[in-house]
Design an enzyme around this catalytic site. Structure first.
Site, PDB file in Angstrom:
ATOM      1  CD  GLU A  58      -2.777  -1.016   2.590  1.00  6.27           C
ATOM      2  OE1 GLU A  58      -3.872  -1.591   2.560  1.00  6.27           O
ATOM      3  OE2 GLU A  58      -2.346  -0.407   3.589  1.00  6.27           O
ATOM      4  CB  CYS A  59       0.598   4.358   0.159  1.00  6.75           C
ATOM      5  SG  CYS A  59       0.750   6.132  -0.149  1.00  6.75           S
ATOM      6  N   GLY A  60       3.331   3.720   0.292  1.00  6.27           N
ATOM      7  CA  GLY A  60       4.786   3.676   0.415  1.00  6.27           C
ATOM      8  C   GLY A  60       5.347   2.336  -0.014  1.00  6.27           C
TER       9      GLY A  60
END
Length: 457
Positions: free
Chosen positions: A327-329
């Site tokens: 997720e994301c990072g």
């Protein structure tokens, strides 16, 4: 049992500072305090947890639309606590669009029957503060506002003036104040606080905040006003065991944005969680699958790049077909490189693309995704609620696998595509809370079990 929500009249009134002070003050007084945060916030919760020594939990009626599941996300965690303290988000009635009951702090307070302590900014005001409190206390008659705390007052005399006005023109009791204090201003980044793992001398700051709360807020009177009868709530979820599945998850200064409920849900389902550090470990631990949460990989880009053996182990796990979810990072880390101010840092390279840091937020807020392919979440067409919040774009020729849309007041206001799937690896900018639909988590775990053990289970 005592419980209350600390909610502001707007963003920027110092909710978090006051909340941290009250948490520390109550802890100093010997209370076991269970903290919560309204909305999709990982940073404030980490500060709460540092003070109370109990994991803070997110309460989010957009991410968890089912009322029973939302109630479980609240009641489950404070059965052995003396006080439940909820920090609101933005202003009390601010949420998604103009609907005061759509993902707002007020919505959470009403659904969970939590009394509200209203925080106002006392800077440059006196009697006008009474008009503000009057408006908030009468705007929604279904909401209980149990008291007021005034932040950033210039002096004790200034506070007495504001208190006198509020109690003259409204029936809301003023419970105390916080003085202006530059010693305890917490620095911010990207519209929020800097993560606690990057801060020094936090214990000193917490001590000052706790002392201010005990000196300037009548905490005993506050607790008298928020007594609540015990309530028993059972789990709305299917209890099922996925033992002996082992899930490794990234947990260090670069990656630490996880919903505590997600991790606990996995444990409740018999999954063994194994933390690892892309910054410090030589290689991934032995596990059936891996989970890379969000964080700030851009702050640690050089260290992540330098840990060549770890990056190689992640690429190897992908090539072996071990399921990986990011997720994301985590997405930024699994790409080929990360660009910061025109300087490139090598990352894992599962996806052929680079993350480029941008000076402004590229996505911010709640959204809904629909899968365009079969994935760990379920068959093609599965809908997932989540939120995006990032200062980067992922530049790639890889095909996207999610249709994304943001709605406000019943109208779609933005549409885009995102998310990438290669082999058994899935990554996107979307942060997901599994309480929204337990089928998402069950499908992910079945997906892992099928990938690693076939039909032998």
């Amino acid at each position: 049992m005592k419980e209350f929500m600390l909610a502001g009249v707007s963003s920027g009134v110092g909710k978090t500072t006051v909340t941290l002070g009250i948490l520390k003050g109550l802890a100093n007084m010997g209370y076991q305090v269970q903290p919560y945060k309204v909305g999709p916030d990982y940073i404030d919760t980490a500060y709460h947890s540092r003070i109370t020594k109990r994991p803070s939990r997110n309460l989010d009626s957009f991410m968890i639309p089912d009322k029973d599941s939302l109630a479980w996300s609240y009641y489950k965690w404070h059965q052995d606590a003396d006080v439940a303290v909820v920090e609101g988000v933005m202003g009390l009635f601010d949420g998604l669009g103009t609907d005061k009951d759509c993902a707002s702090s007020a919505d959470i307070a009403k659904k969970l029957n939590i009394p509200v302590i209203l925080i106002i900014d006392g800077k440059a005001t006196s009697t006008s503060a009474a008009a503000m409190v009057h408006g908030f206390s009468t705007f929604d008659p279904d909401l209980t506002i149990a008291g007021v705390i005034v932040n950033r007052v210039a002096s004790k005399n200034h506070y007495e003036l504001i208190k006198g006005a509020i109690e003259r023109y409204t029936d809301i009791e003023v419970l105390g104040y916080f003085p202006k204090n530059t010693e305890v201003e917490l620095p911010s980044r990207h519209l929020g606080l800097i993560p606690d793992v990057e801060m020094e001398n936090l214990e000193k700051t917490f001590a000052i905040l706790g002392r201010l709360a005990q000196d300037s807020i009548n905490l005993e009177r506050l607790l008298e006003k928020v007594e609540k009868k015990e309530q028993t709530v059972g789990t709305p979820f299917q209890v099922k065991s996925y033992a002996p599945l082992r899930l490794g998850y990234a947990m260090d200064d670069a990656f630490h944005f996880y919903y505590e409920d997600n991790l606990d849900f996995l444990t409740d389902l018999g999954v063994t969680l194994i933390p690892f550090s892309p910054l410090k470990d030589e290689s991934l631990p032995d596990a059936d699958a891996y989970y890379f949460g969000g964080g700030f990989p851009e702050i640690y880009a050089k260290d992540l790049m330098t840990n060549v053996s770890f990056r190689a182990s992640v690429l190897s796990a992908h090539e072996e077909g071990r399921p990986i979810y990011a997720e994301c990072g985590g997405l930024m880390y699994l790409g080929a490189s990360l660009e910061i101010e025109e300087e490139n840092y090598d990352m894992v390279g599962i996806f052929d693309g680079k993350s480029v840091m941008t000076p402004r937020l590229k996505r911010f807020g709640y959204c809904e995704a629909t899968t365009r392919v079969d994935s760990l979440f379920g068959p093609k067409g599965t809908k997932i609620r989540g939120h995006e919040f990032h200062h980067s774009v992922f530049e790639t020729q890889e095909e996207t696998v999610l249709n994304m849309e943001k709605s406000r007041d019943g109208e779609v206001v933005a549409e885009w595509t995102g998310g990438y799937q290669k082999g058994k690896t899935f990554a996107s900018y979307l942060h997901v809370h599994f309480y929204q639909k337990e089928a998402l988590l069950h499908h992910w775990l079945e997906y892992i079990r099928e990938a690693m053990y076939g039909n032998s289970h």
